[in-house]
Design an enzyme around this catalytic site. Structure first.
Site, PDB file in Angstrom:
ATOM      1  N   GLY B  40       0.840  -1.199   0.000  1.00 48.21           N
ATOM      2  CA  GLY B  40       0.000   0.000   0.000  1.00 48.21           C
ATOM      3  C   GLY B  40       0.868   1.240   0.000  1.00 48.21           C
ATOM      4  N   GLY B  43       1.734   5.906   3.989  1.00 48.46           N
ATOM      5  CA  GLY B  43       0.663   6.497   4.790  1.00 48.46           C
ATOM      6  C   GLY B  43      -0.663   5.762   4.664  1.00 48.46           C
ATOM      7  N   GLY B  45      -1.518   3.050   6.154  1.00 47.79           N
ATOM      8  CA  GLY B  45      -1.948   2.463   7.429  1.00 47.79           C
ATOM      9  C   GLY B  45      -1.268   1.144   7.779  1.00 47.79           C
ATOM     10  N   GLU B 166       8.681  -3.837   6.562  1.00 50.30           N
ATOM     11  CA  GLU B 166       9.763  -3.402   5.671  1.00 50.30           C
ATOM     12  C   GLU B 166      11.128  -3.738   6.269  1.00 50.30           C
ATOM     13  OE1 GLU B 166       9.407   0.457   3.847  1.00 50.30           O
ATOM     14  OE2 GLU B 166       7.311   0.516   4.468  1.00 50.30           O
TER      15      GLU B 166
HETATM   16  N1  LIG Z   1       2.282   8.937  15.622  1.00 53.70           N
HETATM   17  C1  LIG Z   1       1.425   9.414  14.719  1.00 53.70           C
HETATM   18  N2  LIG Z   1       0.651  10.489  14.993  1.00 53.70           N
HETATM   19  C2  LIG Z   1      -0.232  10.979  14.094  1.00 53.70           C
HETATM   20  N3  LIG Z   1      -0.431  10.453  12.861  1.00 53.70           N
HETATM   21  C3  LIG Z   1       0.322   9.383  12.518  1.00 53.70           C
HETATM   22  C4  LIG Z   1       1.269   8.809  13.426  1.00 53.70           C
HETATM   23  N4  LIG Z   1       1.863   7.757  12.820  1.00 53.70           N
HETATM   24  C5  LIG Z   1       1.315   7.676  11.588  1.00 53.70           C
HETATM   25  N5  LIG Z   1       0.379   8.652  11.407  1.00 53.70           N
HETATM   26  C6  LIG Z   1      -0.446   8.870  10.208  1.00 53.70           C
HETATM   27  O1  LIG Z   1      -1.279   7.748  10.003  1.00 53.70           O
HETATM   28  C7  LIG Z   1      -1.338   7.375   8.635  1.00 53.70           C
HETATM   29  C8  LIG Z   1      -0.884   5.914   8.485  1.00 53.70           C
HETATM   30  O2  LIG Z   1       0.484   5.815   8.848  1.00 53.70           O
HETATM   31  P1  LIG Z   1       1.283   4.447   8.801  1.00 53.70           P
HETATM   32  O3  LIG Z   1       2.584   4.684   9.460  1.00 53.70           O
HETATM   33  O4  LIG Z   1       0.433   3.373   9.320  1.00 53.70           O
HETATM   34  O5  LIG Z   1       1.476   4.276   7.222  1.00 53.70           O
HETATM   35  P2  LIG Z   1       2.266   3.172   6.398  1.00 53.70           P
HETATM   36  O6  LIG Z   1       1.291   2.501   5.498  1.00 53.70           O
HETATM   37  O7  LIG Z   1       3.050   2.313   7.302  1.00 53.70           O
HETATM   38  O8  LIG Z   1       3.209   4.069   5.466  1.00 53.70           O
HETATM   39  P3  LIG Z   1       4.740   3.870   5.006  1.00 53.70           P
HETATM   40  O9  LIG Z   1       4.708   3.012   3.782  1.00 53.70           O
HETATM   41  O10 LIG Z   1       5.148   5.263   4.635  1.00 53.70           O
HETATM   42  O11 LIG Z   1       5.519   3.308   6.137  1.00 53.70           O
HETATM   43  C9  LIG Z   1      -0.450   8.367   7.892  1.00 53.70           C
HETATM   44  O12 LIG Z   1      -1.237   9.343   7.264  1.00 53.70           O
HETATM   45  C10 LIG Z   1       0.420   8.974   8.971  1.00 53.70           C
HETATM   46  O13 LIG Z   1       0.730  10.321   8.674  1.00 53.70           O
HETATM   47 MG   LIG Z   2       5.102   2.044   7.618  1.00 55.62          MG
END
Ligand SMILES: Nc1ncnc2c1ncn2[C@@H]1O[C@H](COP(=O)(O)OP(=O)(O)OP(=O)(O)O)[C@@H](O)[C@H]1O
Ligand SMILES: [Mg+2]
Ligand SMILES: Nc1ncnc2c1ncn2[C@@H]1O[C@H](COP(=O)(O)OP(=O)(O)OP(=O)(O)O)[C@@H](O)[C@H]1O
Ligand SMILES: [Mg+2]
Lengths: 287, 279
Positions: B40, B43, B45, B166
């Site tokens: 995905g 950001g 999730g 990752e």
């Molecule tokens: N500690 C936090 N406080 C506020 N918002 C957050 C926090 N951590 C993540 N987010 C937000 O929540 C959403 C999901 O984040 P997440 O880290 O789960 O994404 P991800 O799919 O792992 O992305 P990536 O591939 O970049 O690692 C994003 O929009 C991010 O900005």
């Molecule tokens: Mg991530």
């Protein structure tokens, strides 16, 4: 701005019982405006080399010419600001370069530190955040509340906003989604081609090294193992596998195809596009 | 049908002071012994979901069940024994002052006896090729070395489920294959369940099943073949296709005949050859 390394050596924790040799006898040249890729196995010294390019680390032996400055071992170096402004580094871990309470402040920090007015710096931040594919409302958020890939993009934006002459990238696409990875690599290439930036890229993607680099430096156990054009480097598969690397997928595919064909194609294809065209041409010739 | 080891039901989650949901109505099931890839855009999730499975976040609605236990603050430690996680940033995971202490830490907590512990630490570090760094401080390693140690720490714990966020993003291609082969071997031999969050499409292509997250929701799921059929749609989702599929597309665009898009380089070469060069 030309950069030349002459027999550079660096040891971590030098002079302590934990001393560890990281790089030794490293010499190579980064001509102004070129795109140089550094490849090598885990721990081969790539990040250590990069941190010398804007003097975050100083050589314990040897010297480095950065533009008109020479940084030599055993000398106190003052006034490194100019180098830091002109050589921008994106670190391997974005967390290591983010520190302000908002993304906007973080991106503005570099330019303002180098004398850019606040309003202008904010404009640069907006431009940079767009370039890395993030929405503008990210500017108000804390860089530590972002996802890994979003943090990576902010770290890149911060370096772009300084408008450096030399862009030093330590695995800049780790953590980016596949689309972001492609967009970002194309953006770096276009900055190099159109705006004349020098690019130094550390990458584990042989595909990216083959596609974008003018010249490749292979590192092995802290030393430069070999340098050459992508065509030179990737036509010698044995020397790559000897140090734990391999050719890009495109070339592996070319070899598979050549096995069927019974003879080699006219030249080595560095990108899938090039290979597809070559196979089409060959079919035309044989019909 | 195999036994369900994870069941996520209608889970939503919002970080404090954020307007958007990081996860919205997510439902997902994982079978014992399965290799599930989660992909995905940045950001979308993925890490939020991972942290929920590890009890670092709790669902605000819905529920998460792991190995028969419904996640709550009371049983989070029991759940962490079943599910070992490798974090996206290895620096966030290190607790020991040396590589070997770091790998031993979790074992000590689980009450593993001294000599057994030593052996398990060494075996795990051997599996990731890091025995030359036993007394180095984990924070003072190269990027790829850190990731190897982080993976060893979880392997040593021998959990039923391994969740990799990752975890190999900074390894060289050969190193990545070696580490993945090690984990695949554990899956085959010991019935380990693997959830791998990844941007590496080649890796996702080798999973039993792929889940695509988009803006906090499950967009779709299916076998790698099903998922990578979507091609143009994948770009919109921030994704792409593995090399063989891309190569198939390019060859087709050049006017070469193919029976289908391939996931395997050998099959693609054979197909190109038979249909275009043997007449
Ligand atoms: N500690 C936090 N406080 C506020 N918002 C957050 C926090 N951590 C993540 N987010 C937000 O929540 C959403 C999901 O984040 P997440 O880290 O789960 O994404 P991800 O799919 O792992 O992305 P990536 O591939 O970049 O690692 C994003 O929009 C991010 O900005
Ligand atoms: Mg991530
Ligand atoms: N802060 C440090 N203290 C001590 N040793 C270090 C430190 N950073 C790196 N090293 C060691 O120096 C050597 C070179 O590390 P470097 O980070 O330059 O490797 P690299 O080529 O960037 O590897 P990777 O691809 O894994 O990022 C490694 O053996 C590493 O363990
Ligand atoms: Mg590195």
């Amino acid at each position: 701005m030309d950069i030349k390394l002459h027999e550079v050596e660096y040891r971590y924790a030098a002079g302590t019982p934990f001393e560890r040799m990281a790089i030794t006898d490293v010499s190579f040249h980064i001509p102004s405006g070129e795109y140089v890729a550094i490849i090598g196995h885990t721990g081969s010294g790539k990040s250590t080399v990069l941190q010398h390019l804007n003097v975050l680390l100083k050589p314990l032996k040897g010297e480095i010419d950065i533009g008109s400055r020479t940084i030599a071992a055993g000398r106190k170096e003052k006034n490194l600001k100019e180098i830091r402004r002109r050589v921008g580094i994106v670190f391997q871990f974005p967390e290591h370069q983010l520190f302000e309470e908002t993304v906007e402040k973080d991106i503005c920090f570099g330019p303002m530190n180098f004398g850019v007015q606040e309003e202008q710096a904010k404009q640069r931040a907006r431009d940079a955040i767009r370039l890395v594919g993030l929405p503008e409302n990210v500017l108000e958020r804390s860089p530590f509340d972002l996802s890994g890939g979003q943090m990576r993009r902010v770290a890149i934006a911060g370096v772009l906003a300084m408008k450096p002459d030399v862009l030093v990238l330590d695995e800049p696409t780790a953590g980016l989604d596949p689309r972001g990875r492609l967009d970002m690599m194309e953006m770096f290439a276009s900055l190099q081609k159109k705006n004349g930036l020098t690019c130094v890229l550390v990458t584990h993607s042989m595909e990216d090294a083959a596609r974008y680099a003018d010249r490749i430096v292979m590192m092995h156990k802290g030393r430069v193992y070999k340098t050459g054009t992508p065509r030179d480097i990737f036509s010698d598969r044995d020397s790559l596998t000897a140090i734990g690397l391999d050719v890009p997928e495109t070339i592996r595919f070319q070899h598979l195809f050549e096995e069927k064909l019974g003879y080699p194609l006219k030249h080595l294809c560095l990108t899938p596009e090039e290979l597809a065209q070559e196979i089409r041409r060959l079919r035309g010739d044989r019909q | 049908m195999g036994e369900m080891v994870i069941s996520i039901q209608d889970v939503s989650f919002q970080y404090p002071d954020q307007t958007a949901f990081a996860l919205q109505d997510v439902s997902l099931r994982v079978q014992r012994g399965e290799w599930l890839a989660i992909v995905g855009h940045n950001g979308s999730g993925k890490s939020t979901l991972a942290k929920m499975l590890n009890g670092l976040h709790y669902p605000q609605t819905g529920q998460v069940t792991i190995g028969g236990l419904t996640l709550s603050e009371d049983n989070v430690w029991a759940i962490r024994e079943k599910l070992g996680m490798v974090f996206q940033n290895p620096d966030n995971q290190f607790v020991g002052t040396t590589v070997q202490d770091d790998v031993a830490f979790g074992l000590e907590n689980n009450g593993v006896e001294q000599t057994k512990m030593k052996e398990r630490v060494l075996t795990a570090l051997q599996k990731v090729g890091m025995t030359a760094f036993l007394n180095q401080e984990p924070h003072h390693l190269s990027g790829g070395q850190k990731q190897r140690v982080a993976i060893a720490s979880v392997i040593a714990l021998r959990p039923d489920i391994i969740l990799l966020d990752e975890a190999t993003s900074m390894l060289d291609p050969l190193g990545r294959d070696e580490v993945m082969d090690t984990i695949r071997e554990l899956k085959e031999k010991e019935g380990l369940t693997v959830i791998s969050i990844t941007h590496d499409l080649e890796e996702a292509a080798k999973a039993d099943r792929v889940v695509v997250l988009n803006e906090g929701s499950v967009y779709t799921e299916g076998t790698p073949q099903e998922i990578f059929q979507m091609d143009q749609e994948l770009l919109q989702l921030g994704l792409g296709v593995p090399f063989s599929v891309r190569m198939s597309q390019l060859l087709a665009d050049e006017g070469l005949l193919l029976t289908q898009r391939h996931f395997n380089e050998e099959e693609l070469v054979r197909d190109v050859w038979t249909l275009n060069f043997t007449k």
